[in-house]
Scaffold this active site. Sequence first.
Site, short mmCIF file in Angstrom:
data_model
loop_
_atom_site.label_atom_id
_atom_site.label_comp_id
_atom_site.label_asym_id
_atom_site.label_seq_id
_atom_site.Cartn_x
_atom_site.Cartn_y
_atom_site.Cartn_z
N PHE A 73 0.81 -1.23 0.00
CA PHE A 73 0.00 0.00 0.00
C PHE A 73 0.84 1.27 0.00
O PHE A 73 0.37 2.34 -0.37
CB PHE A 73 -0.93 0.02 1.23
CG PHE A 73 -0.20 0.35 2.51
CD1 PHE A 73 0.05 1.68 2.85
CD2 PHE A 73 0.27 -0.63 3.37
CE1 PHE A 73 0.74 2.00 4.02
CE2 PHE A 73 0.96 -0.32 4.52
CZ PHE A 73 1.19 0.99 4.84
N LYS A 104 -1.12 -7.10 -9.21
CA LYS A 104 -2.05 -7.30 -8.08
C LYS A 104 -1.68 -6.25 -7.05
O LYS A 104 -0.78 -6.44 -6.24
CB LYS A 104 -1.88 -8.72 -7.51
CG LYS A 104 -3.09 -9.29 -6.78
CD LYS A 104 -3.63 -8.44 -5.66
CE LYS A 104 -2.86 -8.57 -4.37
NZ LYS A 104 -3.33 -7.63 -3.31
N GLU A 119 -4.86 -4.13 -1.65
CA GLU A 119 -6.32 -3.93 -1.59
C GLU A 119 -6.66 -2.54 -1.03
O GLU A 119 -7.77 -2.05 -1.22
CB GLU A 119 -6.97 -5.04 -0.74
CG GLU A 119 -6.48 -5.18 0.69
CD GLU A 119 -5.18 -6.01 0.80
OE1 GLU A 119 -4.50 -6.19 -0.22
OE2 GLU A 119 -4.89 -6.42 1.93
N SER A 122 5.54 -7.05 3.34
CA SER A 122 6.16 -7.36 4.63
C SER A 122 6.95 -8.67 4.55
O SER A 122 6.67 -9.52 3.69
CB SER A 122 5.07 -7.47 5.69
OG SER A 122 4.16 -8.48 5.30
N CYS A 129 9.85 1.55 3.56
CA CYS A 129 10.74 0.44 3.90
C CYS A 129 12.16 0.95 4.11
O CYS A 129 13.02 0.21 4.58
CB CYS A 129 10.71 -0.63 2.83
SG CYS A 129 11.38 -0.06 1.28
N GLU A 133 9.48 -5.08 12.74
CA GLU A 133 9.34 -3.80 12.06
C GLU A 133 8.14 -3.06 12.65
O GLU A 133 7.08 -3.67 12.88
CB GLU A 133 9.09 -4.08 10.57
CG GLU A 133 8.86 -2.85 9.72
CD GLU A 133 8.54 -3.21 8.26
OE1 GLU A 133 7.89 -4.24 8.01
OE2 GLU A 133 8.94 -2.44 7.38
P1 NAD Z 1 1.72 -6.77 3.09
O1 NAD Z 1 2.80 -7.79 3.17
O2 NAD Z 1 0.63 -6.82 4.08
O3 NAD Z 1 0.99 -6.84 1.64
C1 NAD Z 1 1.73 -6.79 0.45
C2 NAD Z 1 0.92 -7.50 -0.64
O4 NAD Z 1 0.75 -8.88 -0.29
C3 NAD Z 1 -0.48 -6.94 -0.83
O5 NAD Z 1 -0.76 -6.88 -2.20
C4 NAD Z 1 -1.37 -7.93 -0.09
O6 NAD Z 1 -2.67 -8.03 -0.64
C5 NAD Z 1 -0.63 -9.25 -0.26
N1 NAD Z 1 -0.80 -10.17 0.86
C6 NAD Z 1 -1.06 -9.86 2.16
N2 NAD Z 1 -1.09 -11.00 2.92
C7 NAD Z 1 -0.84 -12.03 2.08
C8 NAD Z 1 -0.71 -13.44 2.26
N3 NAD Z 1 -0.87 -14.01 3.45
N4 NAD Z 1 -0.42 -14.20 1.19
C9 NAD Z 1 -0.26 -13.65 -0.03
N5 NAD Z 1 -0.35 -12.31 -0.27
C10 NAD Z 1 -0.65 -11.51 0.77
O7 NAD Z 1 2.45 -5.35 3.07
P2 NAD Z 1 1.80 -3.90 3.17
O8 NAD Z 1 1.26 -3.70 4.55
O9 NAD Z 1 0.89 -3.66 2.03
O10 NAD Z 1 3.09 -2.99 2.94
C11 NAD Z 1 3.98 -2.64 3.95
C12 NAD Z 1 5.17 -3.57 3.99
O11 NAD Z 1 5.87 -3.55 2.74
C13 NAD Z 1 6.20 -3.15 5.03
O12 NAD Z 1 6.65 -4.30 5.69
C14 NAD Z 1 7.31 -2.53 4.20
O13 NAD Z 1 8.58 -2.56 4.81
C15 NAD Z 1 7.26 -3.38 2.97
N6 NAD Z 1 7.89 -2.73 1.82
C16 NAD Z 1 9.09 -3.23 1.41
C17 NAD Z 1 9.74 -2.63 0.34
C18 NAD Z 1 11.07 -3.16 -0.13
O14 NAD Z 1 11.48 -2.79 -1.22
N7 NAD Z 1 11.78 -3.96 0.64
C19 NAD Z 1 9.16 -1.54 -0.31
C20 NAD Z 1 7.91 -1.08 0.13
C21 NAD Z 1 7.29 -1.69 1.21
#
Ligand code: NAD
Length: 478
Positions: free
Chosen positions: A147, A171, A174, A224, A279, A369
């Site tokens: 997000f 994808k 959401e 994450s 991140c 985190e």
């Molecule tokens: P998230 O992991 O909750 O969701 C990321 C994506 O995965 C979304 O599209 C979500 O719908 C999907 N998802 C969620 N749960 C899932 C599951 N159990 N199985 C499969 N898919 C699933 O992350 P978020 O809250 O949207 O974003 C924040 C996180 O992203 C933070 O941890 C941040 O550090 C990380 N981030 C990392 C980078 C990087 O380059 N390392 C860059 C931006 C954000």
Amino acid sequence: MYKIGNQIGQETVHNPASVHPVTSPLTGQVIGEVSYADPAMIDRAIAKAREAQRQWAQLTYKKRSEVLFAMRQQLQTHEDELAQIITQENGKSLAESRAAVAKAIELCEFAVSIPALIAGKTEIVSTGIEVKEMTFPVGVLACVTPFNFPMMVPMWTIPNALVCGNAVILKPSEATPVTAMKIAELFAQAGLPDGLLSVVNGEKEVVEALCDHPGIDALTFVGSTPVAKLVYKRATSNLKRCLAMGGAKNHILVTDEVNPEIVAKEITSAAYGMSGQRCMAASVVLAIGHCGAVIDQIIAISKQMVAGRDCPPLISRKAVEKIGQYLDQTPGTVVVDGRRAMVEGDPNGYYIGPSVILYDTMEAMPEEEVFGPTLEIIQVATLEEAIAYQNRSPYGNGASIFTDTGLYAQEASLGLSSGMLGINIGVPVPRDPFSFGGLKGSKFGYGDITGYGSLPLLTTTRKVTTKWNPKDKKDWLS
Ligand code: NAD
């Protein structure tokens, strides 16, 4: 009110059986609805992508990159509209949203330079024998995004993947489906052939379907760490290529020779910008030696900050509650408490102010985190101790040192175990053509997500060996 469907190529398909609200973090109000893709829609998007990709792969790199020139123009023309959408659905400031569009433009610029970077190699490896290396697309890529950067992160993958001859199924999170839909709309206006970019909305089930689908050749995932691990394991167990970027807890080392005002300002801006929902946000300060003045300044600046004015809202009420619980349970000393922050603007938005927590030892600090406007500070005696602390972190996205001594900077850049390092910079994000990517629990898979480091993931190579008959028609071995 936005009514977001799934983009199966350039056709919008709604699913009345699975409609979900889209809420603005600024106000807590519903600003639209998004319908999730069902399995049949995912199948159709992938079938369309495979068909379109076969034609697309026949074009030259140069021809394919023309769409990215046009997309760059679309982003420039629609900058204001895009920035408004990002701010509305994600909550970040308009300036941050504009910066995200500017970054998307830079990513298109890198993509149009790929034809100049990708040329293969040719070498005469033995008398009369030539080997030529050529690159080809991987096929159909799924791109799963978080997000926090609804514009930039999809644009990390889509432009490079397309120029390399692939099709993409996006994808998005959401929580931020509106920006994703706008990206697809602008690509269509830029002349991208139908089927090469689809957007399927949903949560876990849709991501799992993409990991399992035989029509998907590779995945990029950003999110994450726990989910990155699941996605990486699932996709690779299905023998797909996968690069999964995870979460972070970024360490900032400070030596006691620096200017406290300048450095405290830089660190607080790195920690609280976008309310820490980056991140690459500064999360932990390792204050080396006699850094009392820097710590005092950090605390003073943090106390002056106002939620709403200086810290935009978090993405959800749940995220605010999670940080509240972290602060409730921390074994450290909370010296600035964001839970008691004043909120300027809409009190129904998902706001929390900056918090500062002091710990006696690194062991006392939870490893997880936080992903909010929270700075954790530990005092250490030596640079070696600080480097050892950072090395023990399960994450390795970014790390920085603030110092006036070249030798310390050198020691830190050799010793810190993160993929991206900063010297006197709070958020050390490399700009294109350099690649973005961490280490340890912040990245699973090889290569990086942007820049030239992304090209091996997005292409396959073929080695063509040719034997030429010598002029005198004798066998070359004779
Ligand atoms: P998230 O992991 O909750 O969701 C990321 C994506 O995965 C979304 O599209 C979500 O719908 C999907 N998802 C969620 N749960 C899932 C599951 N159990 N199985 C499969 N898919 C699933 O992350 P978020 O809250 O949207 O974003 C924040 C996180 O992203 C933070 O941890 C941040 O550090 C990380 N981030 C990392 C980078 C990087 O380059 N390392 C860059 C931006 C954000």
